[in-house]
Design a protein around this motif. Sequence first.
Motif, PDB file in Angstrom:
ATOM      1  N   GLY A   1      46.839  23.151  43.314  1.00  0.00           N
ATOM      2  CA  GLY A   1      48.089  23.538  43.958  1.00  0.00           C
ATOM      3  C   GLY A   1      48.377  25.023  43.845  1.00  0.00           C
ATOM      4  O   GLY A   1      49.411  25.498  44.324  1.00  0.00           O
ATOM      5  N   LEU A   2      47.475  25.787  43.217  1.00  0.00           N
ATOM      6  CA  LEU A   2      47.620  27.236  43.115  1.00  0.00           C
ATOM      7  C   LEU A   2      46.943  27.897  44.313  1.00  0.00           C
ATOM      8  O   LEU A   2      46.294  27.232  45.117  1.00  0.00           O
ATOM      9  CB  LEU A   2      46.986  27.741  41.817  1.00  0.00           C
ATOM     10  N   GLU A   3      47.110  29.220  44.408  1.00  0.00           N
ATOM     11  CA  GLU A   3      46.406  29.944  45.463  1.00  0.00           C
ATOM     12  C   GLU A   3      44.893  29.862  45.222  1.00  0.00           C
ATOM     13  O   GLU A   3      44.437  29.913  44.065  1.00  0.00           O
ATOM     14  CB  GLU A   3      46.852  31.404  45.492  1.00  0.00           C
ATOM     15  N   ASN A   4      44.150  29.730  46.308  1.00  0.00           N
ATOM     16  CA  ASN A   4      42.694  29.706  46.154  1.00  0.00           C
ATOM     17  C   ASN A   4      42.155  31.129  46.027  1.00  0.00           C
ATOM     18  O   ASN A   4      42.919  32.110  46.044  1.00  0.00           O
ATOM     19  CB  ASN A   4      42.039  28.957  47.313  1.00  0.00           C
ATOM     20  N   ARG A   5      40.868  31.245  45.895  1.00  0.00           N
ATOM     21  CA  ARG A   5      40.267  32.563  45.686  1.00  0.00           C
ATOM     22  C   ARG A   5      40.567  33.500  46.851  1.00  0.00           C
ATOM     23  O   ARG A   5      40.856  34.686  46.658  1.00  0.00           O
ATOM     24  CB  ARG A   5      38.741  32.402  45.517  1.00  0.00           C
ATOM     25  N   HIS A   6      40.526  32.959  48.043  1.00  0.00           N
ATOM     26  CA  HIS A   6      40.771  33.772  49.231  1.00  0.00           C
ATOM     27  C   HIS A   6      42.195  34.326  49.223  1.00  0.00           C
ATOM     28  O   HIS A   6      42.416  35.530  49.427  1.00  0.00           O
ATOM     29  CB  HIS A   6      40.527  32.926  50.473  1.00  0.00           C
ATOM     30  N   GLY A   7      43.180  33.448  48.985  1.00  0.00           N
ATOM     31  CA  GLY A   7      44.572  33.891  48.970  1.00  0.00           C
ATOM     32  C   GLY A   7      44.860  34.836  47.826  1.00  0.00           C
ATOM     33  O   GLY A   7      45.596  35.830  47.985  1.00  0.00           O
ATOM     34  N   PHE A   8      44.290  34.549  46.650  1.00  0.00           N
ATOM     35  CA  PHE A   8      44.514  35.417  45.496  1.00  0.00           C
ATOM     36  C   PHE A   8      43.938  36.809  45.747  1.00  0.00           C
ATOM     37  O   PHE A   8      44.579  37.820  45.430  1.00  0.00           O
ATOM     38  CB  PHE A   8      43.868  34.791  44.248  1.00  0.00           C
ATOM     39  N   ASP A   9      42.739  36.869  46.301  1.00  0.00           N
ATOM     40  CA  ASP A   9      42.122  38.171  46.569  1.00  0.00           C
ATOM     41  C   ASP A   9      42.948  38.994  47.552  1.00  0.00           C
ATOM     42  O   ASP A   9      43.118  40.212  47.380  1.00  0.00           O
ATOM     43  CB  ASP A   9      40.706  37.972  47.117  1.00  0.00           C
ATOM     44  N   LEU A  10      43.453  38.344  48.593  1.00  0.00           N
ATOM     45  CA  LEU A  10      44.278  39.073  49.561  1.00  0.00           C
ATOM     46  C   LEU A  10      45.510  39.684  48.906  1.00  0.00           C
ATOM     47  O   LEU A  10      45.836  40.861  49.099  1.00  0.00           O
ATOM     48  CB  LEU A  10      44.711  38.127  50.687  1.00  0.00           C
ATOM     49  N   ARG A  11      46.191  38.901  48.091  1.00  0.00           N
ATOM     50  CA  ARG A  11      47.415  39.392  47.462  1.00  0.00           C
ATOM     51  C   ARG A  11      47.105  40.430  46.384  1.00  0.00           C
ATOM     52  O   ARG A  11      47.852  41.402  46.221  1.00  0.00           O
ATOM     53  CB  ARG A  11      48.198  38.223  46.863  1.00  0.00           C
ATOM     54  N   PHE A  12      45.991  40.224  45.646  1.00  0.00           N
ATOM     55  CA  PHE A  12      45.647  41.178  44.596  1.00  0.00           C
ATOM     56  C   PHE A  12      45.230  42.519  45.206  1.00  0.00           C
ATOM     57  O   PHE A  12      45.633  43.590  44.727  1.00  0.00           O
ATOM     58  CB  PHE A  12      44.527  40.614  43.727  1.00  0.00           C
ATOM     59  N   ASN A  13      44.443  42.473  46.258  1.00  0.00           N
ATOM     60  CA  ASN A  13      44.056  43.713  46.943  1.00  0.00           C
ATOM     61  C   ASN A  13      45.277  44.422  47.523  1.00  0.00           C
ATOM     62  O   ASN A  13      45.375  45.653  47.497  1.00  0.00           O
ATOM     63  CB  ASN A  13      43.052  43.412  48.053  1.00  0.00           C
ATOM     64  N   HIS A  14      46.189  43.625  48.063  1.00  0.00           N
ATOM     65  CA  HIS A  14      47.420  44.199  48.606  1.00  0.00           C
ATOM     66  C   HIS A  14      48.249  44.847  47.500  1.00  0.00           C
ATOM     67  O   HIS A  14      48.842  45.917  47.689  1.00  0.00           O
ATOM     68  CB  HIS A  14      48.222  43.102  49.300  1.00  0.00           C
ATOM     69  N   LEU A  15      48.293  44.215  46.319  1.00  0.00           N
ATOM     70  CA  LEU A  15      49.027  44.776  45.184  1.00  0.00           C
ATOM     71  C   LEU A  15      48.484  46.154  44.816  1.00  0.00           C
ATOM     72  O   LEU A  15      49.242  47.094  44.562  1.00  0.00           O
ATOM     73  CB  LEU A  15      48.925  43.832  43.982  1.00  0.00           C
ATOM     74  N   LEU A  16      47.169  46.293  44.806  1.00  0.00           N
ATOM     75  CA  LEU A  16      46.559  47.570  44.425  1.00  0.00           C
ATOM     76  C   LEU A  16      46.683  48.623  45.518  1.00  0.00           C
ATOM     77  O   LEU A  16      46.671  49.827  45.236  1.00  0.00           O
ATOM     78  CB  LEU A  16      45.083  47.357  44.081  1.00  0.00           C
ATOM     79  N   SER A  17      46.792  48.190  46.756  1.00  0.00           N
ATOM     80  CA  SER A  17      46.810  49.147  47.869  1.00  0.00           C
ATOM     81  C   SER A  17      48.200  49.652  48.191  1.00  0.00           C
ATOM     82  O   SER A  17      48.352  50.708  48.812  1.00  0.00           O
ATOM     83  CB  SER A  17      46.216  48.506  49.128  1.00  0.00           C
ATOM     84  N   GLU A  18      49.239  48.931  47.780  1.00  0.00           N
ATOM     85  CA  GLU A  18      50.599  49.319  48.161  1.00  0.00           C
ATOM     86  C   GLU A  18      51.139  50.344  47.180  1.00  0.00           C
ATOM     87  O   GLU A  18      51.279  50.080  45.983  1.00  0.00           O
ATOM     88  CB  GLU A  18      51.529  48.099  48.188  1.00  0.00           C
ATOM     89  N   ASP A  19      51.445  51.534  47.681  1.00  0.00           N
ATOM     90  CA  ASP A  19      51.925  52.621  46.839  1.00  0.00           C
ATOM     91  C   ASP A  19      53.302  52.289  46.261  1.00  0.00           C
ATOM     92  O   ASP A  19      54.189  51.804  46.965  1.00  0.00           O
ATOM     93  CB  ASP A  19      52.034  53.926  47.655  1.00  0.00           C
ATOM     94  N   GLY A  20      53.470  52.604  44.974  1.00  0.00           N
ATOM     95  CA  GLY A  20      54.785  52.448  44.365  1.00  0.00           C
ATOM     96  C   GLY A  20      55.215  51.035  44.125  1.00  0.00           C
ATOM     97  O   GLY A  20      56.399  50.772  43.937  1.00  0.00           O
ATOM     98  N   ARG A  21      54.280  50.082  44.141  1.00  0.00           N
ATOM     99  CA  ARG A  21      54.630  48.673  43.985  1.00  0.00           C
ATOM    100  C   ARG A  21      55.008  48.340  42.547  1.00  0.00           C
ATOM    101  O   ARG A  21      55.901  47.572  42.284  1.00  0.00           O
ATOM    102  CB  ARG A  21      53.434  47.839  44.445  1.00  0.00           C
ATOM    103  N   PHE A  22      54.267  48.929  41.573  1.00  0.00           N
ATOM    104  CA  PHE A  22      54.507  48.604  40.176  1.00  0.00           C
ATOM    105  C   PHE A  22      54.088  49.776  39.305  1.00  0.00           C
ATOM    106  O   PHE A  22      53.383  50.690  39.731  1.00  0.00           O
ATOM    107  CB  PHE A  22      53.718  47.349  39.788  1.00  0.00           C
ATOM    108  N   GLU A  23      54.533  49.728  38.063  1.00  0.00           N
ATOM    109  CA  GLU A  23      54.175  50.761  37.095  1.00  0.00           C
ATOM    110  C   GLU A  23      52.962  50.323  36.283  1.00  0.00           C
ATOM    111  O   GLU A  23      52.020  51.085  36.098  1.00  0.00           O
ATOM    112  CB  GLU A  23      55.365  51.031  36.179  1.00  0.00           C
ATOM    113  N   SER A  24      53.009  49.102  35.776  1.00  0.00           N
ATOM    114  CA  SER A  24      51.867  48.553  35.042  1.00  0.00           C
ATOM    115  C   SER A  24      51.841  47.051  35.265  1.00  0.00           C
ATOM    116  O   SER A  24      52.864  46.437  35.568  1.00  0.00           O
ATOM    117  CB  SER A  24      51.966  48.869  33.548  1.00  0.00           C
ATOM    118  N   ALA A  25      50.660  46.464  35.108  1.00  0.00           N
ATOM    119  CA  ALA A  25      50.504  45.030  35.328  1.00  0.00           C
ATOM    120  C   ALA A  25      49.493  44.480  34.324  1.00  0.00           C
ATOM    121  O   ALA A  25      48.716  45.222  33.715  1.00  0.00           O
ATOM    122  CB  ALA A  25      50.048  44.751  36.755  1.00  0.00           C
TER     123      ALA A  25
END
Length: 652
Positions: free
Chosen positions: A244-268
């Motif tokens: 019921g969790l995100e699969n590898r495909h969905g997780f990769d999309l969101r994780f790549n998006h997290l790294l590509s979006e400027d100013g999204r977070f300070e640390s993770a």
Amino acid sequence: MTLRRQLLLAISIIFFAVFLGLQTLSVLTTRDYLQQQLASHAQDAATALSRPLEEALVKNDQTLANIQISTLFDRGYYKKIVVLDPAGKVLINKELAGSKDNVPTWMPALFDLQTPAGEAFISSGWRQLGKLIVISHPAYAYEFLWRSMKEMALWMFAMYLVVLGLTVVLLRIILGPLEKIEEVAIAIQAKRFQRIEVVPQTRELKRVVVAMNHMTERISSMLDAEISRADNFRREAFIDKVSGLENRHGFDLRFNHLLSEDGRFESAVIFVFEFDGLKEYNRHYGYQQGDALLADVATVLTEVASKYSHMLGRIGGSSMALVCIDVDQAAMNLLIDALQYRLNQVLLRATRQVSLAAGAVVFGPAQQRGDIFSHADLAIETMRQSGNGQITLTHMEDSEAAMAGSHGWRTMISDALAENRWVLFAQPVMRLQLRQLVHHEVFSRLLDNQGNLVPANQFLPMALRHQLMPEIDQAVVTLILDLLQKNRGSYKSIAVNVSLQSMESKEFCEWLMARLKYSPELAARLSVEISESACAKDHAVTRKFFNTLRTAGVRFGVDHFGLDPHALNFIREVPPDYIKLDGGLVQEVAENENSHAHLRAIVKFAQSLGISLVAQNVETEASLQLLIADQIECGQGFYFGAPEKVIMAAVE
């Protein structure tokens, strides 16, 4: 003017007209009555006085006659008393010089009271001694008339207040449904569909309310169906059926998006969990038991990390990953302890055949995906080799941050704000079929003390840490408004991203409203974009900021849309002017049919609400034609042009 005010004004005018009519009728009637009374009063006085005067005139005693007349005249009710001899010569003349009327000066001129004279002949037997003329004084009549007018006005005013109060109450009851209908109509215009709960008893209004409720229910049902359909496609594309969790495909999309979006977070922090012995467990107990164990593990991860997790997925057959952003050290320690305890409890039920190997890596926005997972793999192997079963945090070294330090970054950003050292880059957003320019999206970069450009993924995390994003956004928006005002030919309209910190800042919102209040023509050419993650993080703040933008006449867009599982429900609550589809999702469309179905469902949902769609990362002609076939209106990407530096000298 509102209908309520129009009705109250109409009632007031009618009441005033009725008041004037009644007052005029009352005054005229009272005046006629008073004139008759004055005439009767004068005649009665003349008749009564003629007898005593007969004795005085027979004796030719004028003094006695004066005394008899003065006895009556001095009471002040008579204006004039005259005694004439038979030849018409005035023997005695009494006339009241002063006026006793306590009424406005305009009243005698407007309502002239006629005072007919009362006459009586004075005679002794057949001998005529003279003639008596008595004229009553109108002062008391005017006072009575003025008093009756005031009483009438007072009563009418009191009645007006009572009627007005009752009218307001009745209008509130009668027009209440109309106000609800107006609210619902405005809500529908804003793409929000709500019911009118109270159905009025008035037949005509009841029909309108029932019809609007029926229409709202139908539209809401259609939207619910579209959301459900889109969610089903999203689950097919991005959700693992076992856990019921995100699969590898969905997780990769969101994780790549997290790294590509400027100013999204300070640390993770990323947790990677591997369950050793799962294959043997499946072989011994069957795959159904193995799937049940994974489902239990997923439930534990969801429950324990729900407060902190940003994304959670199954990234392999026996591997799961959890990402938390901007969590302090104390909360992270509690999270690790809770995960350690709860997961061990689940694995104990697997008769110790399955063991946990986990790695936890702290990373920043400047790191690369491959490096992060390499550190995670190393941490997992370290835990296996140690045999202590303890999850420990591993910190990746951020070389830029290490060199500058937190204080150094704060100083650099503060200096850039003070000296306005910002460089703008603009990238076009085009209408796909017509290849027409819609607007430019503007990105900002910082210039360091040596004049070198500093990438956003380096300085924005530190700006977030030091709560400087509202000041940065204010500086950038100021530059953009100047650009719109002084360089109309090249940049007709501009879109800019605003951070969650700025949305939460009361000072920034007040400054933005004040700045746009005096430049409404610029507000109409400005679009403000908020990332999907920021919208999902705080719905109330986003809704308030959205209303602020709408009030100022600014367009509102949601950026990087399509990956958050709750995004569609939020879009239904707060419909933006346009949606920008995430670039990773757009690039997946050509290769993944499930992703393509998910995108088409988003397109249909947006069309139902009349929301424009912009595709990001349009890189090829094939991608362009595919997007056109899916009825996506606009696009942005290197196919139309790379971000180009804005020459600020042109706007000085």
